[in-house]
Design an enzyme around this catalytic site. Sequence first.
Site, PDB file in Angstrom:
ATOM      1  N   GLY A 107       0.834  -1.198   0.000  1.00 40.80           N
ATOM      2  CA  GLY A 107       0.000   0.000   0.000  1.00 40.80           C
ATOM      3  C   GLY A 107       0.864   1.242   0.000  1.00 40.80           C
ATOM      4  N   CYS A 134       4.961  -6.415   1.931  1.00 39.34           N
ATOM      5  CA  CYS A 134       5.311  -4.994   2.071  1.00 39.34           C
ATOM      6  C   CYS A 134       4.450  -4.346   3.173  1.00 39.34           C
ATOM      7  CB  CYS A 134       5.176  -4.281   0.726  1.00 39.34           C
ATOM      8  SG  CYS A 134       5.961  -2.642   0.701  1.00 39.34           S
ATOM      9  N   TYR A 135       3.514  -3.466   2.804  1.00 40.38           N
ATOM     10  CA  TYR A 135       2.639  -2.861   3.807  1.00 40.38           C
ATOM     11  C   TYR A 135       1.867  -3.937   4.572  1.00 40.38           C
ATOM     12  CZ  TYR A 135      -0.940   0.267   5.773  1.00 40.38           C
ATOM     13  OH  TYR A 135      -1.769   0.960   6.624  1.00 40.38           O
ATOM     14  N   HIS A 221       8.634  -7.546  -2.657  1.00 36.65           N
ATOM     15  CA  HIS A 221       7.510  -7.832  -3.546  1.00 36.65           C
ATOM     16  C   HIS A 221       7.787  -9.101  -4.350  1.00 36.65           C
ATOM     17  CE1 HIS A 221       5.111  -4.136  -3.025  1.00 36.65           C
ATOM     18  NE2 HIS A 221       6.280  -3.576  -2.740  1.00 36.65           N
ATOM     19  N   GLU A 223       5.782 -10.643  -6.191  1.00 38.71           N
ATOM     20  CA  GLU A 223       4.970 -10.695  -7.406  1.00 38.71           C
ATOM     21  C   GLU A 223       5.630 -10.048  -8.621  1.00 38.71           C
ATOM     22  OE1 GLU A 223       3.753  -6.821  -5.356  1.00 38.71           O
ATOM     23  OE2 GLU A 223       4.454  -8.821  -4.804  1.00 38.71           O
ATOM     24  N   GLY A 276     -14.134  -7.092 -32.868  1.00 38.59           N
ATOM     25  CA  GLY A 276     -12.901  -7.399 -33.589  1.00 38.59           C
ATOM     26  C   GLY A 276     -11.747  -7.660 -32.649  1.00 38.59           C
ATOM     27  N   ASP A 279     -11.326  -9.922 -26.513  1.00 35.00           N
ATOM     28  CA  ASP A 279     -12.266 -10.168 -25.420  1.00 35.00           C
ATOM     29  C   ASP A 279     -13.631 -10.607 -25.935  1.00 35.00           C
ATOM     30  OD1 ASP A 279     -10.157  -9.290 -23.907  1.00 35.00           O
ATOM     31  OD2 ASP A 279     -10.989  -7.294 -23.561  1.00 35.00           O
ATOM     32  N   SER A 280     -14.201  -9.836 -26.857  1.00 35.70           N
ATOM     33  CA  SER A 280     -15.524 -10.197 -27.371  1.00 35.70           C
ATOM     34  C   SER A 280     -15.466 -11.478 -28.189  1.00 35.70           C
ATOM     35  CB  SER A 280     -16.105  -9.053 -28.205  1.00 35.70           C
ATOM     36  OG  SER A 280     -15.303  -8.775 -29.340  1.00 35.70           O
ATOM     37  N   LYS A 426      -6.513 -10.599 -18.626  1.00 34.56           N
ATOM     38  CA  LYS A 426      -6.287 -10.599 -20.074  1.00 34.56           C
ATOM     39  C   LYS A 426      -5.446 -11.798 -20.522  1.00 34.56           C
ATOM     40  CE  LYS A 426      -6.694  -8.045 -23.914  1.00 34.56           C
ATOM     41  NZ  LYS A 426      -7.921  -7.358 -24.345  1.00 34.56           N
TER      42      LYS A 426
END
Length: 571
Positions: A107, A134-135, A221, A223, A276, A279-280, A426
């Site tokens: 944070g 971290c935080y 961190h 990640e 196009g 995602d869709s 994504k």
Amino acid sequence: MSAPNRPPNRPTASRSGQPASSGQNAQFDQNAPAGQHAAAGQGSTSQAQPTHPGYDTALVIDFGAQYAQLIARRVRECHVYSEIVPWNTPVAELLARRPSAVILSGGPKSVYSPGAPQVDPALFDTGIPVLGICYGHQVMAQALGGTVDRTNTAEYGATTLSVTRPGLLFDGLPVEQQVWMSHGDAVSAAPPGFSVTANTRSTPVAAFEDLGRRLFGVQFHPEVLHTEHGMEVLRRFLLHGAGARPAWTMVNIVDEAVAAVRAQVGGARLICGLSGGVDSAVAGALVQRAVGDALTCVFVDHGLLRAGEAEQVERDFVASTGVELVHIKAADRFAAALAGVTDPEQKRKIIGREFIRVFEEAARDLEARAEAAGSRIEYLVQGTLYPDVIESGSPDAAKIKSHHNVGGLPDDLQFGLVEPLRTLFKDEVRRLGEELGLPEEIVWRQPFPGPGLAVRIIGEVTPERLEIVRAADQIVRDEIRRSGLEREIWQVFAVLLADVRSVGVQGDERTYGHPIVLRAVTSEDAMTADWARLPANLLERISNRVVNEVPQVNRVVYDITSKPPGTIEWE
């Protein structure tokens, strides 16, 4: 197929690692599967329920960290499902979600700042394994009786971590390793019962753990990719510290999503608006697998797509899915609506409005056809992703620009929403598209704004200017693809400075042509981005081809602005 079956119920472990007696963790159902705790007298009162009850879940408690989404994604890369929840979520609601593990994020604040987010100490008495980062490491220490000091020496960036005792998180890892730090405050004394497992030159308690209670904390961190063994630290916490099962795989996700869509819609008909983009396309392909010819996809071609994209949707998407596609060619309508408009926000609003109107007309035609056949369209499919859900739920999210989506349909078009991707990131959507058999060209298509090339023309959008930017963009993407960099770059495209003319010399003549801006960025989630360090010879090839092959262009410049302070798109 449904999600994988759970193993037989197992007793919950107490702080000592032994099965809990009636006097230990008494609020827990002793017959619940390990890591799937339910608070007696509390779970029934909470609105929260597990989103994917067939999978062990890690909850990421967000203390305002820029990396909260990244933590959640890294957890899923360990094949454990994850969700992000606000820091002030009541412990009872956390328990109702039946998590296998909880991760306290970093944070931006100091634990000593007025109004700084805190953690409810009751969380640490639930028996749920917790990792503080971290935080999160600091608030855990503070809540459990440790000491957090305001140091005069901050650590930012790459730092050497020294492992003083391996414990669970560092077992089998090097004694010295590079980690990524970003902090001013630091834990100077671990809480009672905790062992210090690592330090740095400036941070005496860079990691600690209480293995009996399954509580862990790291100041760095894990990640971020700059922490060389970060993924292994996360994996050891999730799989060994929390005992979570790595069942979150694409095969299981497809099976569960198909079953969920079938359960939601039954025998109803659906429509899906194709843009196009990936995602869709993935949302449409997934729903088509679930319901077959009950789905009709509507592709509104606004004339603002990149070269060859409209044809690719019509050809490749239909060939790979067998879906019924209604292709509406509306380029002239959008061009007329955009005539004379230069303000970027106005462009977006006009395109969004016209898209809705065209889609509305198509939906009414399809509704009439369905009613004539004795059925009706009841659902609209959207490609909403998990980051959209997180950001739309944030009261502090600032509006950067209007987003173009089908979500603003008129009130009299009352469809139920089907959002099969709303729990996915994504990168997961791309892998899901591959699992569904979509062509690589669709699955790995770079992000593209809803308003299309209209926001890559700085100035009025005209057919002539669209041809210029489309031709330049095609050259840019072609050279990137030939160089093998397509998947390494988040986005690369051309921007036309349509209202700017620069002097040039082409042949023996003086010219006044348009500049083209080349924009290429690297990113993991588009929240932040860095300009791509493209090779000089590649830049040279792009520049030579653009000025030689695209009429009215005599200059190419390269945008070396990161996000922040700039955005990825120019408008």
